[in-house]
Scaffold this active site. Structure first.
Site, PDB file in Angstrom:
ATOM      1  N   GLY A  43      -0.044   7.896  -4.150  1.00 29.74           N
ATOM      2  CA  GLY A  43       0.728   8.920  -3.501  1.00 29.74           C
ATOM      3  C   GLY A  43       1.079   8.669  -2.334  1.00 29.74           C
ATOM      4  CD  GLN A  84      -0.130   9.358   3.694  1.00 26.52           C
ATOM      5  OE1 GLN A  84       0.614   9.592   2.327  1.00 26.52           O
ATOM      6  NE2 GLN A  84      -1.204   8.673   3.782  1.00 26.52           N
ATOM      7  CG  HIS A 131      -4.437  13.329  -0.789  1.00 24.00           C
ATOM      8  ND1 HIS A 131      -5.481  13.150  -0.418  1.00 24.00           N
ATOM      9  CD2 HIS A 131      -3.583  12.777   0.085  1.00 24.00           C
ATOM     10  CE1 HIS A 131      -5.551  12.211   0.355  1.00 24.00           C
ATOM     11  NE2 HIS A 131      -4.276  12.062   0.805  1.00 24.00           N
ATOM     12  CG  HIS A 141      -0.662  13.902   3.562  1.00 21.55           C
ATOM     13  ND1 HIS A 141      -1.168  13.218   4.712  1.00 21.55           N
ATOM     14  CD2 HIS A 141      -1.094  12.941   2.408  1.00 21.55           C
ATOM     15  CE1 HIS A 141      -2.016  12.301   4.405  1.00 21.55           C
ATOM     16  NE2 HIS A 141      -2.299  12.000   3.159  1.00 21.55           N
TER      17      HIS A 141
HETATM   18 NI    NI Z   1      -3.316  10.639   2.088  1.00 24.86          NI
END
Ligand code: NI
Length: 171
Positions: free
Chosen positions: A46, A51, A135, A139
């Site tokens: 993922g 990110q 998750h 984020h």
């Molecule tokens: Ni992560």
């Protein structure tokens, strides 16, 4: 195009990402493709846009890490709307490399999101998929998985990272 993964310590990872409103933007489709490329290059299941340093509410997930093309999932403006049960298992994050911790999550979740065309859909998943959905949604809210471990463990991870930062071993 593969983007470098932003590591823990960068502000973008702990800042809630912005809602996507323009689905005609060709940049959006390029970004989604880049996110898959970057996720596969990093061998993740993922990836959230934050990110790769982009504060937009987009996440991609593929729990087969590229084995099954039909497992490629895109979630834009996602929201968890249902949770059931609990699972405890090891969890890591591409932005916090070298660490894995036991994290308790819901075992089954229902997510509501838009696809790359802007169409709303709902999906229910359990096990690893449910963990990935939680998750990645976290984020986009600026929350990292280490917020779900004990303060003691979290401090230990932070201290180790600070040490690596000082040594120039953390990007
Ligand atoms: Ni992560």
């Amino acid at each position: 195009m593969v983007h470098p993964i932003v590591k823990y310590g960068q502000r973008v990872l702990e800042t809630p990402a912005a809602t996507i409103t323009d689905f005609d933007d060709p940049e959006l489709h390029k970004l989604v493709a880049d996110m898959f490329d970057s996720m596969y290059a990093a061998k993740g299941v993922g990836l959230a846009a934050t990110q790769i340093g982009i504060g937009k509410r987009i996440a991609v997930v593929d729990t087969t890490t590229g084995e099954d093309p039909s497992a490629k999932l895109v979630f834009i403006n996602p929201e968890i709307i249902g949770k059931e049960g609990a699972q405890t298992g090891e969890e890591g994050c591409l932005s916090i490399p070298g660490f894995r911790e036991q994290v308790t999550r819901s075992n089954k979740v229902t997510i509501k999101a838009q696809n790359a065309k802007g169409e709303w859909f709902e999906m229910t998943g359990d096990g690893l998929l449910a963990r990935a959905l939680q998750h990645e949604t976290d984020h986009l809210n600026g929350t990292l998985y280490i917020m779900h471990v004990s303060p003691l463990k979290r401090d230990l991870i932070r201290r180790k990272i600070r040490k690596m930062q000082k040594l120039g071993e953390w990007g």
